[in-house]
Scaffold this active site. Structure first.
Site, mmCIF file in Angstrom:
data_model
loop_
_atom_site.group_PDB
_atom_site.id
_atom_site.type_symbol
_atom_site.label_atom_id
_atom_site.label_comp_id
_atom_site.label_asym_id
_atom_site.label_seq_id
_atom_site.Cartn_x
_atom_site.Cartn_y
_atom_site.Cartn_z
ATOM 1 N N GLU A 98 0.836 -1.209 0.000
ATOM 2 C CA GLU A 98 0.000 0.000 0.000
ATOM 3 C C GLU A 98 0.865 1.252 0.000
ATOM 4 O O GLU A 98 0.604 2.221 -0.705
ATOM 5 C CB GLU A 98 -0.920 0.019 1.237
ATOM 6 C CG GLU A 98 -1.936 -1.110 1.266
ATOM 7 C CD GLU A 98 -1.452 -2.361 1.992
ATOM 8 O OE1 GLU A 98 -2.294 -3.123 2.469
ATOM 9 O OE2 GLU A 98 -0.213 -2.579 2.071
ATOM 10 N N CYS A 129 -0.520 1.393 7.353
ATOM 11 C CA CYS A 129 -0.919 1.658 5.966
ATOM 12 C C CYS A 129 -2.289 2.330 5.920
ATOM 13 O O CYS A 129 -2.514 3.234 5.115
ATOM 14 C CB CYS A 129 -0.945 0.373 5.151
ATOM 15 S SG CYS A 129 0.711 -0.272 4.821
#
Length: 222
Positions: A98, A129
Site C-alpha cells: 500500500e 498503511c
C-alpha cells in the site's frame, strides 16, 4: 571495395540489424527510468497464478500468507482519460504494498486531475498503511479510492478497527471481494499460460461463505 568487405563481417557477427539494437537500448532506458526502489517490491503487469491461488484465498486463517498482493487500476481524468493497471507485491521487508503504491506508482497527485483508483488486495491494510491512506485521501480531495480486499487483516484488534473507520470517514470505500471480483483479478491480473487458451477461473470451495463471513465482520466494524 576492400574497405566495404571488411566492415561487413563485424555486422553479421552481431547477428542483428542496427535498428534491433536500438530497440534493445530503448528497452533498457525504459527499465532504467522505472528502476525499482531499494526495498523488495515487485511490480509487474500480471502475477503468477500460483501466487494468486494462495495469497488471494479468502480463508479465515491466513497462515503463511504474509505478503500483500495489490492489483491496481488507476483512471486519471484530465483532458483525456488514461487508465493504467499493474500489480505490486511486498516482501514485508521495508514497505508494504500500500505504501509502495503511493511512493512509486502515484508519488504525486496533480491537483488539476481526478484520480479514480481501485485496488484489489489480498488482505486489508495494517494500521500504519490504513493511516497513510487516510492522510493521503485527506490531502488529495481529487483522489477516489476503492479497496477490494480478499480478507480482513487482524480485524478483531480495536486499533485496527479504528484505523479502518478513519479510512472510511476520509472517503475510502472498503469492500470485501465477491467471487466475481476474484474472477476479475484472475482475468486481468494473472498470467495465463502462453500458447494455451486462457483458463477459466475456478472458485474454491468456500469462496462464497468466506465472502459473507468477512462482509458481516466488515459491516460490524464500519
Amino acid at each position: 571495395k576492400m574497405a566495404e568487405k571488411q566492415e561487413e563481417p563485424s555486422n553479421t557477427q552481431n547477428g542483428e540489424p542496427d535498428n534491433a539494437e536500438e530497440g534493445e537500448e530503448k528497452k533498457k532506458k525504459k527499465l532504467k527510468r522505472e528502476d525499482l526502489p531499494p526495498f523488495e517490491i515487485v511490480t509487474g503487469e500480471r502475477l503468477p497464478a500460483i501466487f494468486f491461488k494462495f495469497q488471494f484465498r479468502n480463508v479465515e486463517y491466513s497462515s503463511g500468507r504474509n505478503k500483500t498482493f495489490l492489483c491496481y487500476v488507476v483512471e486519471t481524468q484530465g483532458k483525456e482519460s488514461v487508465t493504467s493497471r499493474g500489480y505490486l507485491e511486498d516482501e514485508h521487508a521495508a514497505a508494504h504494498a500500500e505504501m509502495a503504491f503511493f511512493n512509486t506508482i502515484l508519488p504525486k497527485c496533480e491537483s488539476s486531475l481526478r484520480y479514480n483508483i481501485t485496488w484489489y488486495v489480498s488482505s486489508s491494510p495494517c494500521v500504519t498503511c490504513a493511516d497513510r491512506i487516510t492522510e493521503t485521501l485527506k490531502k488529495n480531495k481529487n483522489l477516489r479510492l476503492t479497496i477490494m480486499v480478499g480478507r480482513l487483516f487482524m480485524w478483531e484488534d480495536p486499533e485496527m478497527q479504528a484505523a479502518l473507520k478513519k479510512m472510511k470517514s476520509a472517503g475510502c470505500k472498503l469492500r470485501i471481494m465477491k467471487p466475481q471480483d476474484f474472477e476479475y483479478v484472475w482475468q486481468n491480473f494473472v498470467e495465463q499460460e502462453e500458447g494455451e487458451e486462457a483458463k477459466a477461473f475456478v472458485p474454491w470451495e468456500d469462496i462464497q461463505e468466506n465472502f459473507h463471513y468477512y462482509e458481516e465482520k466488515l459491516a460490524e466494524i464500519l
